[in-house]
Design a protein around this motif. Structure first.
Motif, short mmCIF file in Angstrom:
data_model
loop_
_atom_site.label_atom_id
_atom_site.label_comp_id
_atom_site.label_asym_id
_atom_site.label_seq_id
_atom_site.Cartn_x
_atom_site.Cartn_y
_atom_site.Cartn_z
N ILE A 122 -14.74 35.93 -39.50
CA ILE A 122 -15.95 35.56 -38.74
C ILE A 122 -17.20 35.84 -39.58
N ILE A 170 -14.03 37.89 -30.46
CA ILE A 170 -14.46 36.76 -29.63
C ILE A 170 -15.97 36.81 -29.42
N VAL A 171 -16.48 37.99 -29.07
CA VAL A 171 -17.93 38.16 -28.86
C VAL A 171 -18.68 37.91 -30.17
N SER A 172 -18.13 38.40 -31.27
CA SER A 172 -18.78 38.20 -32.57
C SER A 172 -18.87 36.73 -32.93
N LEU A 173 -17.79 36.00 -32.69
CA LEU A 173 -17.79 34.56 -32.99
C LEU A 173 -18.78 33.81 -32.12
N ILE A 174 -18.84 34.17 -30.84
CA ILE A 174 -19.80 33.54 -29.93
C ILE A 174 -21.23 33.79 -30.38
N LEU A 175 -21.49 35.03 -30.80
CA LEU A 175 -22.84 35.39 -31.28
C LEU A 175 -23.22 34.56 -32.51
N SER A 187 -26.16 29.94 -34.88
CA SER A 187 -26.11 28.68 -35.61
C SER A 187 -26.77 27.56 -34.82
N ILE A 213 -22.02 31.63 -33.38
CA ILE A 213 -22.18 30.23 -32.97
C ILE A 213 -23.54 30.02 -32.29
N LEU A 214 -23.94 30.95 -31.44
CA LEU A 214 -25.25 30.85 -30.76
C LEU A 214 -26.39 30.90 -31.78
#
Length: 271
Positions: free
Chosen positions: A74, A140-145, A150, A147-148
């Motif tokens: 990530i 999961i939270v790290s990936l969402i962060l 980006s 993406i947001l």
């Protein structure tokens, strides 16, 4: 230092730390040379967050090496989505990912039973601790962060493109034509203002004859590269034709943001 002592150290930690050093070095250097915009700050934030995610991977390695592998991946994705252009952090983060996998036996999540314990068969069996449920949420939270961040970079960058496209204005245009000794000449003057700062621009004039054919192009001699916000610049475009050549009857003034390779202003002048 003996080989057995060297093996006690987690080399994936070292690879991440070196990669982060390169990241912060490049950030400090780039801050000295780049115009600070909202999209640029968001890119820096995304890159720093990616670095912190990698550090989190170091912290959680002894909890579960699989979580660390996911966080390292990530972090690499975060560098890509943050538009990081340096090569060394990618190399060291990728190296850390490989090393973390080969050093998984040092993680508490994968241990061999004690040598004094009783077991069946010829080899001791591997006992794997099940990671805590909360740990599984961290990647999961790290990936969402990431993406947001980006998506925020994309939205803000698009807004800045629109702002740059509407920033330039040219007024008080005046064109004077002369033909001395058979040499056609045109001089266009005006005042250029901008609501944004541009680090590097070109002001070019395209000259057309009565059939709409481009016969020449010239750079403005009055505006040199940088344009400051809310300042006025004198536009001064000249056309010098060959003897007995056609006199252009129309000109197109084009202002281009060289840094972003974007045309930010275009105006036709008929005289």
């Amino acid at each position: 230092m003996e080989v057995s002592d060297f093996k006690r150290y987690n080399l994936n930690y070292l690879a991440i730390i070196i990669g982060i050093i390169f990241i912060f070095r490049s950030i400090i250097i780039s801050l000295s040379f780049n115009q600070i915009t909202n999209s640029y700050l968001l890119k820096i934030i995304a890159i720093i967050v990616a670095s912190l995610i990698a550090v989190l991977g170091i912290i959680l390695f002894n909890k579960d090496y699989k979580i660390t592998l996911a966080l390292y991946i990530i972090a690499i994705i975060g560098l890509i989505l943050g538009h990081y252009t340096g090569i060394y952090p990618f190399v060291f983060f990728a190296l850390a990912l490989i090393l973390a996998y080969y050093e998984k036996d040092k993680s508490d999540n994968t241990n061999l039973i004690d040598s004094d314990s009783h077991f069946f068969g010829d080899e001791p069996k591997e006992i794997k601790k099940v990671p805590e449920k909360n740990l599984k949420l961290i990647p999961i939270v790290s990936l969402i962060l990431i993406i947001l961040l980006s998506l925020s970079i994309t939205v803000v960058s698009d807004m800045e493109v629109n702002d740059r496209a509407n920033a330039i204005n040219i007024t008080d245009l005046n064109a004077v034509t002369t033909s001395e000794y058979g040499y056609p000449q045109v001089n266009i003057t005006g005042k250029l203002t901008s609501s944004e700062t541009f680090d590097s621009v070109s002001v070019k004039t395209y000259w057309y004859d009565e059939l709409g054919t481009q016969i020449s192009e010239t750079y403005d001699s009055g505006i040199k590269s940088e344009i400051k916000k809310n300042q006025t610049y004198q536009l001064d475009s000249h056309y010098y034709g060959q003897k007995d050549a056609k006199m252009p009857i129309k000109a197109e003034i084009v202002v281009k943001d060289l840094k972003h390779d974007q045309i930010v202003y275009s105006k036709n002048v008929t005289y």
